[in-house]
Design an enzyme around this catalytic site. Structure first.
Site, short mmCIF file in Angstrom:
data_model
loop_
_atom_site.label_atom_id
_atom_site.label_comp_id
_atom_site.label_asym_id
_atom_site.label_seq_id
_atom_site.Cartn_x
_atom_site.Cartn_y
_atom_site.Cartn_z
N HIS A 171 4.05 -1.02 3.51
CA HIS A 171 3.24 0.19 3.36
C HIS A 171 4.23 1.35 3.19
O HIS A 171 5.02 1.62 4.10
CB HIS A 171 2.39 0.40 4.63
CG HIS A 171 1.58 1.66 4.65
ND1 HIS A 171 0.34 1.78 4.06
CD2 HIS A 171 1.83 2.88 5.20
CE1 HIS A 171 -0.15 3.00 4.26
NE2 HIS A 171 0.75 3.69 4.94
N GLY A 183 -3.91 10.21 16.73
CA GLY A 183 -3.43 11.51 16.26
C GLY A 183 -2.65 12.21 17.35
O GLY A 183 -2.50 11.70 18.47
N ASP A 184 -2.11 13.38 17.03
CA ASP A 184 -1.34 14.18 17.99
C ASP A 184 -1.96 15.56 18.06
O ASP A 184 -2.32 16.13 17.04
CB ASP A 184 0.12 14.28 17.53
CG ASP A 184 0.81 12.93 17.61
OD1 ASP A 184 0.78 12.32 18.70
OD2 ASP A 184 1.36 12.50 16.60
N PHE A 230 11.88 14.72 11.89
CA PHE A 230 10.63 13.97 12.03
C PHE A 230 10.85 12.73 12.90
O PHE A 230 10.03 12.40 13.76
CB PHE A 230 10.14 13.60 10.63
CG PHE A 230 8.76 13.04 10.62
CD1 PHE A 230 7.72 13.71 11.24
CD2 PHE A 230 8.49 11.84 9.99
CE1 PHE A 230 6.44 13.19 11.25
CE2 PHE A 230 7.22 11.31 9.99
CZ PHE A 230 6.19 11.98 10.62
N SER A 259 0.84 -1.20 0.00
CA SER A 259 0.00 0.00 0.00
C SER A 259 0.87 1.24 0.00
O SER A 259 2.05 1.20 0.40
CB SER A 259 -0.93 -0.02 1.22
OG SER A 259 -0.20 -0.31 2.40
N GLU A 314 0.93 5.48 0.97
CA GLU A 314 0.27 6.54 1.76
C GLU A 314 0.59 7.93 1.19
O GLU A 314 1.72 8.21 0.80
CB GLU A 314 0.76 6.45 3.21
CG GLU A 314 0.12 7.50 4.11
CD GLU A 314 0.51 7.31 5.57
OE1 GLU A 314 0.36 6.20 6.11
OE2 GLU A 314 0.98 8.31 6.17
#
Ligand code: FAD
Length: 281
Positions: free
Chosen positions: A262, A104-105, A212, A12, A14
């Site tokens: 992914h 989430g953040d 990141f 997959s 993203e």
């Protein structure tokens, strides 16, 4: 790794939802290029508190209308139960049956954490509201989530999401294959049997990747960090070395029985396609 070998491989790609008309055009070209590789599905990220909901949905629908499976992400932090219900209704009304469910953040300065605290509560809510309508993917962390109280606790928290009804999982990216193998063994030991698909981050921009990785808790091993830093502004060398490293990683994972890959494409077709071709997929 035994439980993983029985799952069919799922590949997959993203994307994040573009902000500008030019970004939409570029992504349209990117996903059409990647569609030629025949992934099982595409997924599109979702901003905290629903900040990207319309753009996430528009991207998913564009891909779905061309006949490919596309899964929107949904996160619960910073959202009310009513917001989440509305988003689930919207997804259902558009014929979406595959989602990636996350906590989430919270963005800095956000006023409210919302009504659900963890992704297992979101998975439970989705199952309560929609039964088996959605195939639900969740996130997991071979090098452990940065807020986890301990490695063991993080694996137990992952199991809560599986027990709540998650069908499969995608990992945070990592560069150390052993962290994935050990993690999968830990998951197996506590009875997690769903597919755990490795998340793969192609290496393009070193300073961005380093920043990141620090926030999301992904480790860049010292040898890799120093090699990449040593290339300075030589982007071509960073990319070429990065492709070698990430292709080797994917090769090791698949050879050991990982149930697919992914790719965090960063909305670019080039690096992912090159890795794909080198792997002979
Ligand atoms: P959780 O599973 O809730 O875990 C978060 C932390 O809480 C962990 O430390 C965990 O150990 C702990 N925890 C979990 N459940 C409990 C519990 N019941 N009690 C106590 N502690 C608990 N972010 C976005 O904003 N949008 C996206 O589209 C997005 N897509 C992603 C896709 C993937 C594949 C991955 C790996 C991450 C993605 N993220 C996205 C980032 C993700 O939202 C963050 O990593 C976030 O910090 C954690 O989300 P989670 O769903 O794993 O949370």
């Amino acid at each position: 790794m035994e439980s993983q070998k029985k799952h069919p491989r799922t590949f997959s790609f993203e994307f994040f939802p573009p902000k500008t008309p030019e970004g939409v055009q570029r992504l349209s070209t990117t996903w059409r290029q990647l569609a030629q590789l025949k992934p099982r599905f595409f997924s599109v990220t979702y901003g905290a508190g629903g900040s990207t909901r319309d753009r996430t949905l528009a991207t998913v629908l564009e891909i779905k209308q061309a006949g490919f499976d596309a899964a929107p992400h949904i996160s619960c932090i910073g959202s009310t139960l009513a917001d989440i219900d509305e988003t689930l209704d919207l997804y259902r009304s558009k014929g979406i049956r595959h989602i990636v469910a996350l906590r989430g953040d919270l963005p800095s300065g956000a006023a409210s954490a919302g009504e659900l605290r963890h992704a297992n509560e979101l998975v439970q809510l989705i199952r309560e509201r929609s039964g088996d309508h959605f195939h639900i993917e969740v996130a997991c962390y071979p090098e452990f989530h940065p807020q986890a109280r301990s490695a063991q606790e993080d694996v137990r928290n992952f199991k809560r999401k599986v027990d709540a009804g998650a069908n499969s999982a995608i990992t945070q990216y990592f560069f150390n294959a052993d962290s994935y193998f050990r993690f999968v063994d830990d998951c197996e030991a506590i009875g997690i049997g769903i597919p755990i698909v490795p998340g793969i981050m192609p290496i393009g921009n070193f300073s961005q990747l380093a920043r990141f990785s620090d926030t999301c808790g992904a480790d860049i091993p010292r040898w890799l960090r120093l090699k990449l830093a040593g290339f300075g502004d030589d982007v071509a060398s960073i990319r070429s070395f990065g492709l070698d490293v990430v292709t080797d990683l994917c090769d090791r994972l698949l050879s050991a029985g990982a149930p697919g890959l992914h790719f965090y494409t960063m909305n670019q077709a080039g690096p992912t396609s090159t890795i794909w071709q080198r792997l002979g997929l």
